[in-house]
Design a protein around this motif. Structure first.
Motif, PDB file in Angstrom:
ATOM      1  N   GLU A 246     119.214  55.948  78.631  1.00  0.00           N
ATOM      2  CA  GLU A 246     119.483  55.395  79.965  1.00  0.00           C
ATOM      3  C   GLU A 246     119.217  56.412  81.074  1.00  0.00           C
ATOM      4  OE1 GLU A 246     123.305  57.314  78.579  1.00  0.00           O
ATOM      5  OE2 GLU A 246     121.668  56.139  77.705  1.00  0.00           O
ATOM      6  N   GLU A 247     119.110  57.686  80.706  1.00  0.00           N
ATOM      7  CA  GLU A 247     118.828  58.737  81.687  1.00  0.00           C
ATOM      8  C   GLU A 247     117.312  58.925  81.803  1.00  0.00           C
ATOM      9  OE1 GLU A 247     120.658  60.493  83.735  1.00  0.00           O
ATOM     10  OE2 GLU A 247     122.590  59.656  83.122  1.00  0.00           O
ATOM     11  N   SER A 248     116.730  58.287  82.793  1.00  0.00           N
ATOM     12  CA  SER A 248     115.267  58.313  82.950  1.00  0.00           C
ATOM     13  C   SER A 248     114.721  59.719  83.146  1.00  0.00           C
ATOM     14  CB  SER A 248     114.862  57.440  84.136  1.00  0.00           C
ATOM     15  OG  SER A 248     115.315  56.121  83.954  1.00  0.00           O
ATOM     16  N   GLU A 249     115.537  60.583  83.728  1.00  0.00           N
ATOM     17  CA  GLU A 249     115.102  61.951  84.017  1.00  0.00           C
ATOM     18  C   GLU A 249     114.603  62.663  82.762  1.00  0.00           C
ATOM     19  OE1 GLU A 249     114.929  64.823  87.295  1.00  0.00           O
ATOM     20  OE2 GLU A 249     115.629  62.750  87.288  1.00  0.00           O
ATOM     21  N   TYR A 250     115.259  62.400  81.638  1.00  0.00           N
ATOM     22  CA  TYR A 250     114.863  63.067  80.400  1.00  0.00           C
ATOM     23  C   TYR A 250     113.498  62.589  79.918  1.00  0.00           C
ATOM     24  CZ  TYR A 250     119.641  64.872  80.136  1.00  0.00           C
ATOM     25  OH  TYR A 250     120.825  65.518  80.395  1.00  0.00           O
ATOM     26  N   LEU A 251     113.238  61.301  80.051  1.00  0.00           N
ATOM     27  CA  LEU A 251     111.926  60.773  79.670  1.00  0.00           C
ATOM     28  C   LEU A 251     110.839  61.378  80.553  1.00  0.00           C
ATOM     29  CD1 LEU A 251     110.071  58.790  78.142  1.00  0.00           C
ATOM     30  CD2 LEU A 251     110.652  57.077  79.884  1.00  0.00           C
ATOM     31  N   LEU A 252     111.123  61.461  81.847  1.00  0.00           N
ATOM     32  CA  LEU A 252     110.141  61.995  82.786  1.00  0.00           C
ATOM     33  C   LEU A 252     109.867  63.478  82.520  1.00  0.00           C
ATOM     34  CD1 LEU A 252     111.533  60.191  85.944  1.00  0.00           C
ATOM     35  CD2 LEU A 252     109.361  59.698  84.810  1.00  0.00           C
ATOM     36  N   LYS A 253     110.911  64.209  82.223  1.00  0.00           N
ATOM     37  CA  LYS A 253     110.718  65.632  81.916  1.00  0.00           C
ATOM     38  C   LYS A 253     109.999  65.811  80.582  1.00  0.00           C
ATOM     39  CE  LYS A 253     114.372  67.639  84.732  1.00  0.00           C
ATOM     40  NZ  LYS A 253     115.630  68.408  84.785  1.00  0.00           N
ATOM     41  N   TYR A 254     110.260  64.904  79.666  1.00  0.00           N
ATOM     42  CA  TYR A 254     109.522  64.932  78.401  1.00  0.00           C
ATOM     43  C   TYR A 254     108.032  64.770  78.681  1.00  0.00           C
ATOM     44  CZ  TYR A 254     107.810  63.287  73.841  1.00  0.00           C
ATOM     45  OH  TYR A 254     107.098  63.123  72.678  1.00  0.00           O
ATOM     46  N   GLY A 255     107.703  63.823  79.540  1.00  0.00           N
ATOM     47  CA  GLY A 255     106.306  63.631  79.919  1.00  0.00           C
ATOM     48  C   GLY A 255     105.727  64.860  80.595  1.00  0.00           C
ATOM     49  N   GLN A 256     106.507  65.470  81.472  1.00  0.00           N
ATOM     50  CA  GLN A 256     106.045  66.665  82.191  1.00  0.00           C
ATOM     51  C   GLN A 256     105.705  67.802  81.228  1.00  0.00           C
ATOM     52  OE1 GLN A 256     109.059  68.400  84.688  1.00  0.00           O
ATOM     53  NE2 GLN A 256     107.697  69.963  85.524  1.00  0.00           N
ATOM     54  N   ASN A 266      99.230  61.775  76.365  1.00  0.00           N
ATOM     55  CA  ASN A 266     100.532  61.126  76.156  1.00  0.00           C
ATOM     56  C   ASN A 266     101.451  61.317  77.356  1.00  0.00           C
ATOM     57  OD1 ASN A 266     100.292  59.859  73.605  1.00  0.00           O
ATOM     58  ND2 ASN A 266     100.418  61.856  72.607  1.00  0.00           N
ATOM     59  N   SER A 267     101.311  62.458  78.003  1.00  0.00           N
ATOM     60  CA  SER A 267     102.111  62.716  79.197  1.00  0.00           C
ATOM     61  C   SER A 267     101.806  61.693  80.286  1.00  0.00           C
ATOM     62  CB  SER A 267     101.822  64.125  79.718  1.00  0.00           C
ATOM     63  OG  SER A 267     102.368  64.300  81.003  1.00  0.00           O
ATOM     64  N   LEU A 268     100.532  61.516  80.576  1.00  0.00           N
ATOM     65  CA  LEU A 268     100.135  60.568  81.626  1.00  0.00           C
ATOM     66  C   LEU A 268     100.480  59.136  81.239  1.00  0.00           C
ATOM     67  CD1 LEU A 268      96.700  62.112  82.681  1.00  0.00           C
ATOM     68  CD2 LEU A 268      98.856  62.163  83.962  1.00  0.00           C
ATOM     69  N   ASP A 269     100.362  58.826  79.954  1.00  0.00           N
ATOM     70  CA  ASP A 269     100.731  57.478  79.489  1.00  0.00           C
ATOM     71  C   ASP A 269     102.209  57.203  79.773  1.00  0.00           C
ATOM     72  OD1 ASP A 269      98.190  56.988  78.612  1.00  0.00           O
ATOM     73  OD2 ASP A 269      98.620  57.362  76.483  1.00  0.00           O
ATOM     74  N   ILE A 270     103.053  58.179  79.461  1.00  0.00           N
ATOM     75  CA  ILE A 270     104.500  58.012  79.675  1.00  0.00           C
ATOM     76  C   ILE A 270     104.812  57.851  81.156  1.00  0.00           C
ATOM     77  CG2 ILE A 270     106.714  59.254  79.609  1.00  0.00           C
ATOM     78  CD1 ILE A 270     105.786  60.444  76.910  1.00  0.00           C
ATOM     79  N   ASP A 281     111.061  53.880  92.083  1.00  0.00           N
ATOM     80  CA  ASP A 281     111.808  55.068  91.674  1.00  0.00           C
ATOM     81  C   ASP A 281     110.959  56.302  91.992  1.00  0.00           C
ATOM     82  OD1 ASP A 281     113.119  57.174  90.431  1.00  0.00           O
ATOM     83  OD2 ASP A 281     113.677  56.008  88.664  1.00  0.00           O
ATOM     84  N   TYR A 282     111.434  57.095  92.925  1.00  0.00           N
ATOM     85  CA  TYR A 282     110.669  58.257  93.394  1.00  0.00           C
ATOM     86  C   TYR A 282     110.372  59.252  92.285  1.00  0.00           C
ATOM     87  CZ  TYR A 282     114.792  61.298  93.202  1.00  0.00           C
ATOM     88  OH  TYR A 282     115.854  62.046  92.769  1.00  0.00           O
ATOM     89  N   ARG A 283     111.203  59.267  91.242  1.00  0.00           N
ATOM     90  CA  ARG A 283     111.066  60.292  90.210  1.00  0.00           C
ATOM     91  C   ARG A 283     109.770  60.164  89.412  1.00  0.00           C
ATOM     92  NH1 ARG A 283     116.675  59.494  87.256  1.00  0.00           N
ATOM     93  NH2 ARG A 283     115.926  57.353  87.502  1.00  0.00           N
ATOM     94  N   GLY A 284     109.282  58.942  89.252  1.00  0.00           N
ATOM     95  CA  GLY A 284     108.015  58.764  88.546  1.00  0.00           C
ATOM     96  C   GLY A 284     106.890  59.510  89.246  1.00  0.00           C
TER      97      GLY A 284
END
Length: 430
Positions: A246-256, A266-270, A281-284
C-alpha cells in the motif's frame, strides 16, 4: 610466699574449680525439632503455585500491566529463585515500565542474572538495552548542559555506556546466532555513530534471519543508497514493496534503483505503469525524473520533476531532489533556490542539509587542481560543508548519514594554524 605454699594454693584453687564444675546443674540437650521433609504433595503444590503466578505474570506482561507482572514474577522467584523465565520477564518488566526510575531495578536484575545464567543470551541483550537507555539519558542531559566541561563529561559517560552496551549485544549474538533483535541494536548503534559499514553488516544479518522487518529494510535501503550499492538498494525496496504494497513510495524507489543498478527497462516499465494508473500522483513523475537524471538526461529529467512540482509544490523531498539534479548539473544557484523552497516547507528536514552539504563539497572539488593537491580554498569549502552536514544531526532519520559524511571529511579539514595563516594573508576561510 615460698614455693611449697604456691603449689598448695594452686592445688586448692584447682580443687575449688573442680567442685564448682561438678556441682553445677547439668544442661539437658536441646532437642531440635526435626525439619519437616517436603513431601511429593508439597512439591506438586508449589509447582502449581509457580505455574499459576508465572502464567498471571506473563498475561499482565503481555497487556503491559507491568506493576502486576512484577508482583507475580517476584512471587515465582520467592518460591523458585533459579526460575530463569521469571528472571527474564521480571527484568524486562522493569525495563519497559513507564516509570523511568524502574530502570535501576532492571539494571540490577540483568547484571545479577548474567552471573546466575552466564550462557543465556537474552540477559546480555537486556543488559545492553538498559545501558543504552541510560546512555541516552546522559546524552539528553549533555544537550541541555551549557557548561562545556560538564557537557563533555556527560557525553563521555554516555559514550562509555554505549560502548558497554555494544559489548553485551556482541556477547548476546555470540551465544545466540539467531538473536536478530541484538543484531538490530548493534546496527542502529553503529549507524548513530556514522559507522555505516558496521551497521550494514549487522542489519543485513538480521534480515537474513527475519526478512519481514519493515523498519530494518528501510534503514538498510538508506544505507545502501548512501554507499552507492544500487543493486542492494533495489533489493531492499523490493522487500519493502512486498511487505507494504500500500506504500507506493517503495514501489517507486524500487523502480528508481532498478535503473541505477542497470535494469532500465524494468525500471521504466514500473514507473510508466504507475503514472498511467495514478496520473495525479506527483511521485510517479518525481521518480521518473530521478531515473532519467541518472542517465544524465537532465533536460528531460527536469521536465518530469517540474510536472511533479506543479502537482505538489509543498513536498520538501521533491524540492531537495530537484536541487540535487541542479547540483549534478553544477547549476548551484538554482540548486540553492530549490533548497530555499525546501527550508520554507520544513527547515528541520535533514535531507536539506545533506544536499546543501553535497553542493558545497562539489564546489570544493571544483577548486582542486588537476594535480589533485588539496589547496586551502578547497579545504575551507570542505569546512563549510562539514558545518552544513552537522545541521542534519538534529534529524534522527538523517543523522547517521550526516555523521558518516562528517567523519569522511575530518581528515581533509584545515587546522586552526592553517586557517590563521590563510586569513593573515587576507583570505577568508568560510
Amino acid at each position: 610466699m615460698d614455693k611449697i605454699a604456691k603449689i598448695a594454693l594452686g592445688a586448692a584453687f584447682l580443687g575449688i574449680v573442680l567442685v564448682i564444675i561438678s556441682c553445677a546443674p547439668q544442661e539437658t540437650a536441646i532437642q531440635q525439632p526435626e525439619q519437616k521433609k517436603m513431601t511429593a504433595e508439597d512439591s506438586a503444590r508449589i509447582a502449581l503455585e509457580i505455574k499459576k503466578y508465572l502464567s498471571f505474570g506473563l498475561e499482565y506482561y503481555k497487556n503491559k500491566q507491568y506493576n502486576d507482572a512484577i508482583r507475580n514474577f517476584k512471587k515465582v522467584l520467592s518460591m523458585d529463585p533459579s526460575n530463569e523465565l521469571a528472571h527474564k520477564y521480571l527484568a524486562d518488566s522493569y525495563l519497559r515500565h513507564p516509570d523511568s526510575t524502574m530502570i535501576d531495578s532492571a539494571f540490577v536484575l540483568y547484571s545479577s542474572a548474567i552471573k546466575k545464567f552466564p550462557n543465556t543470551a537474552y540477559f546480555y541483550s537486556g543488559y545492553g538495552y538498559v545501558l543504552h537507555k541510560v546512555a541516552r539519558r546522559y546524552a539528553d542531559l549533555a544537550e541541555q548542559e551549557s557548561d562545556s566541561a560538564k557537557k563533555e563529561a556527560l557525553q563521555n559517560k554516555s559514550g562509555a555506556l554505549i560502548d558497554s552496551a555494544l559489548v553485551n549485544f556482541h556477547k548476546a549474538v555470540e551465544l545466540d546466532t539467531g538473536d536478530y533483535a541484538s543484531m538490530n541494536a548493534l546496527g542502529t548503534i553503529y549507524l548513530s555513530r556514522g559507522r555505516l559499514d558496521s551497521a550494514m553488516k549487522w542489519l543485513g544479518k538480521s534480515v537474513e534471519i527475519d526478512s519481514n522487518q519493515v523498519e530494518i529494510w528501510d534503514i538498510l535501503a538508506k544505507i545502501y543508497v548512501a554507499r552507492g550499492l544500487n543493486k542492494e538498494a533495489a533489493r531492499a525496496y523490493k522487500h519493502l514493496h512486498r511487505l507494504m504494497p500500500e506504500e507506493s513510495e517503495y514501489l517507486l524507489k524500487y523502480g528508481q534503483y532498478l535503473a541505477k543498478s542497470g535494469d532500465l527497462k524494468n525500471s521504466l516499465d514500473i514507473l510508466n505503469e504507475y503514472i498511467n494508473k495514478n496520473p495525479n500522483d506527483y511521485r510517479g513523475y518525481q521518480y521518473l525524473g530521478l531515473v532519467i537524471a541518472f542517465q544524465k538526461n537532465y533536460k528531460d529529467a527536469l521536465r518530469q520533476l517540474k510536472k511533479a512540482e506543479k502537482l505538489n509544490p509543498k513536498s520538501v523531498k521533491l524540492m531537495c531532489d530537484i536541487a540535487s539534479v541542479y547540483k549534478d548539473m553544477k547549476n548551484y544557484a538554482l540548486a540553492r533556490r530549490y533548497l530555499a523552497k525546501a527550508k520554507k516547507i520544513d527547515p528541520k528536514f535533514g535531507y536539506i542539509y545533506i544536499v546543501e552539504g553535497d553542493i558545497v563539497y562539489q564546489q570544493a572539488m571544483d577548486l582542486v587542481p588537476e594535480s589533485g593537491e588539496l589547496n586551502m580554498a578547497a579545504k575551507c569549502k570542505l569546512l563549510t560543508a562539514y558545518k552544513i552536514y552537522k545541521k542534519a544531526l538534529a534529524d534522527p532519520n538523517w543523522a547517521g548519514f550526516a555523521k558518516s559524511k562528517m567523519d569522511y571529511l575530518k581528515k581533509y579539514l584545515p587546522t586552526r594554524e592553517e586557517i590563521k595563516a590563510y586569513e593573515f594573508m587576507g583570505n577568508k576561510c568560510e
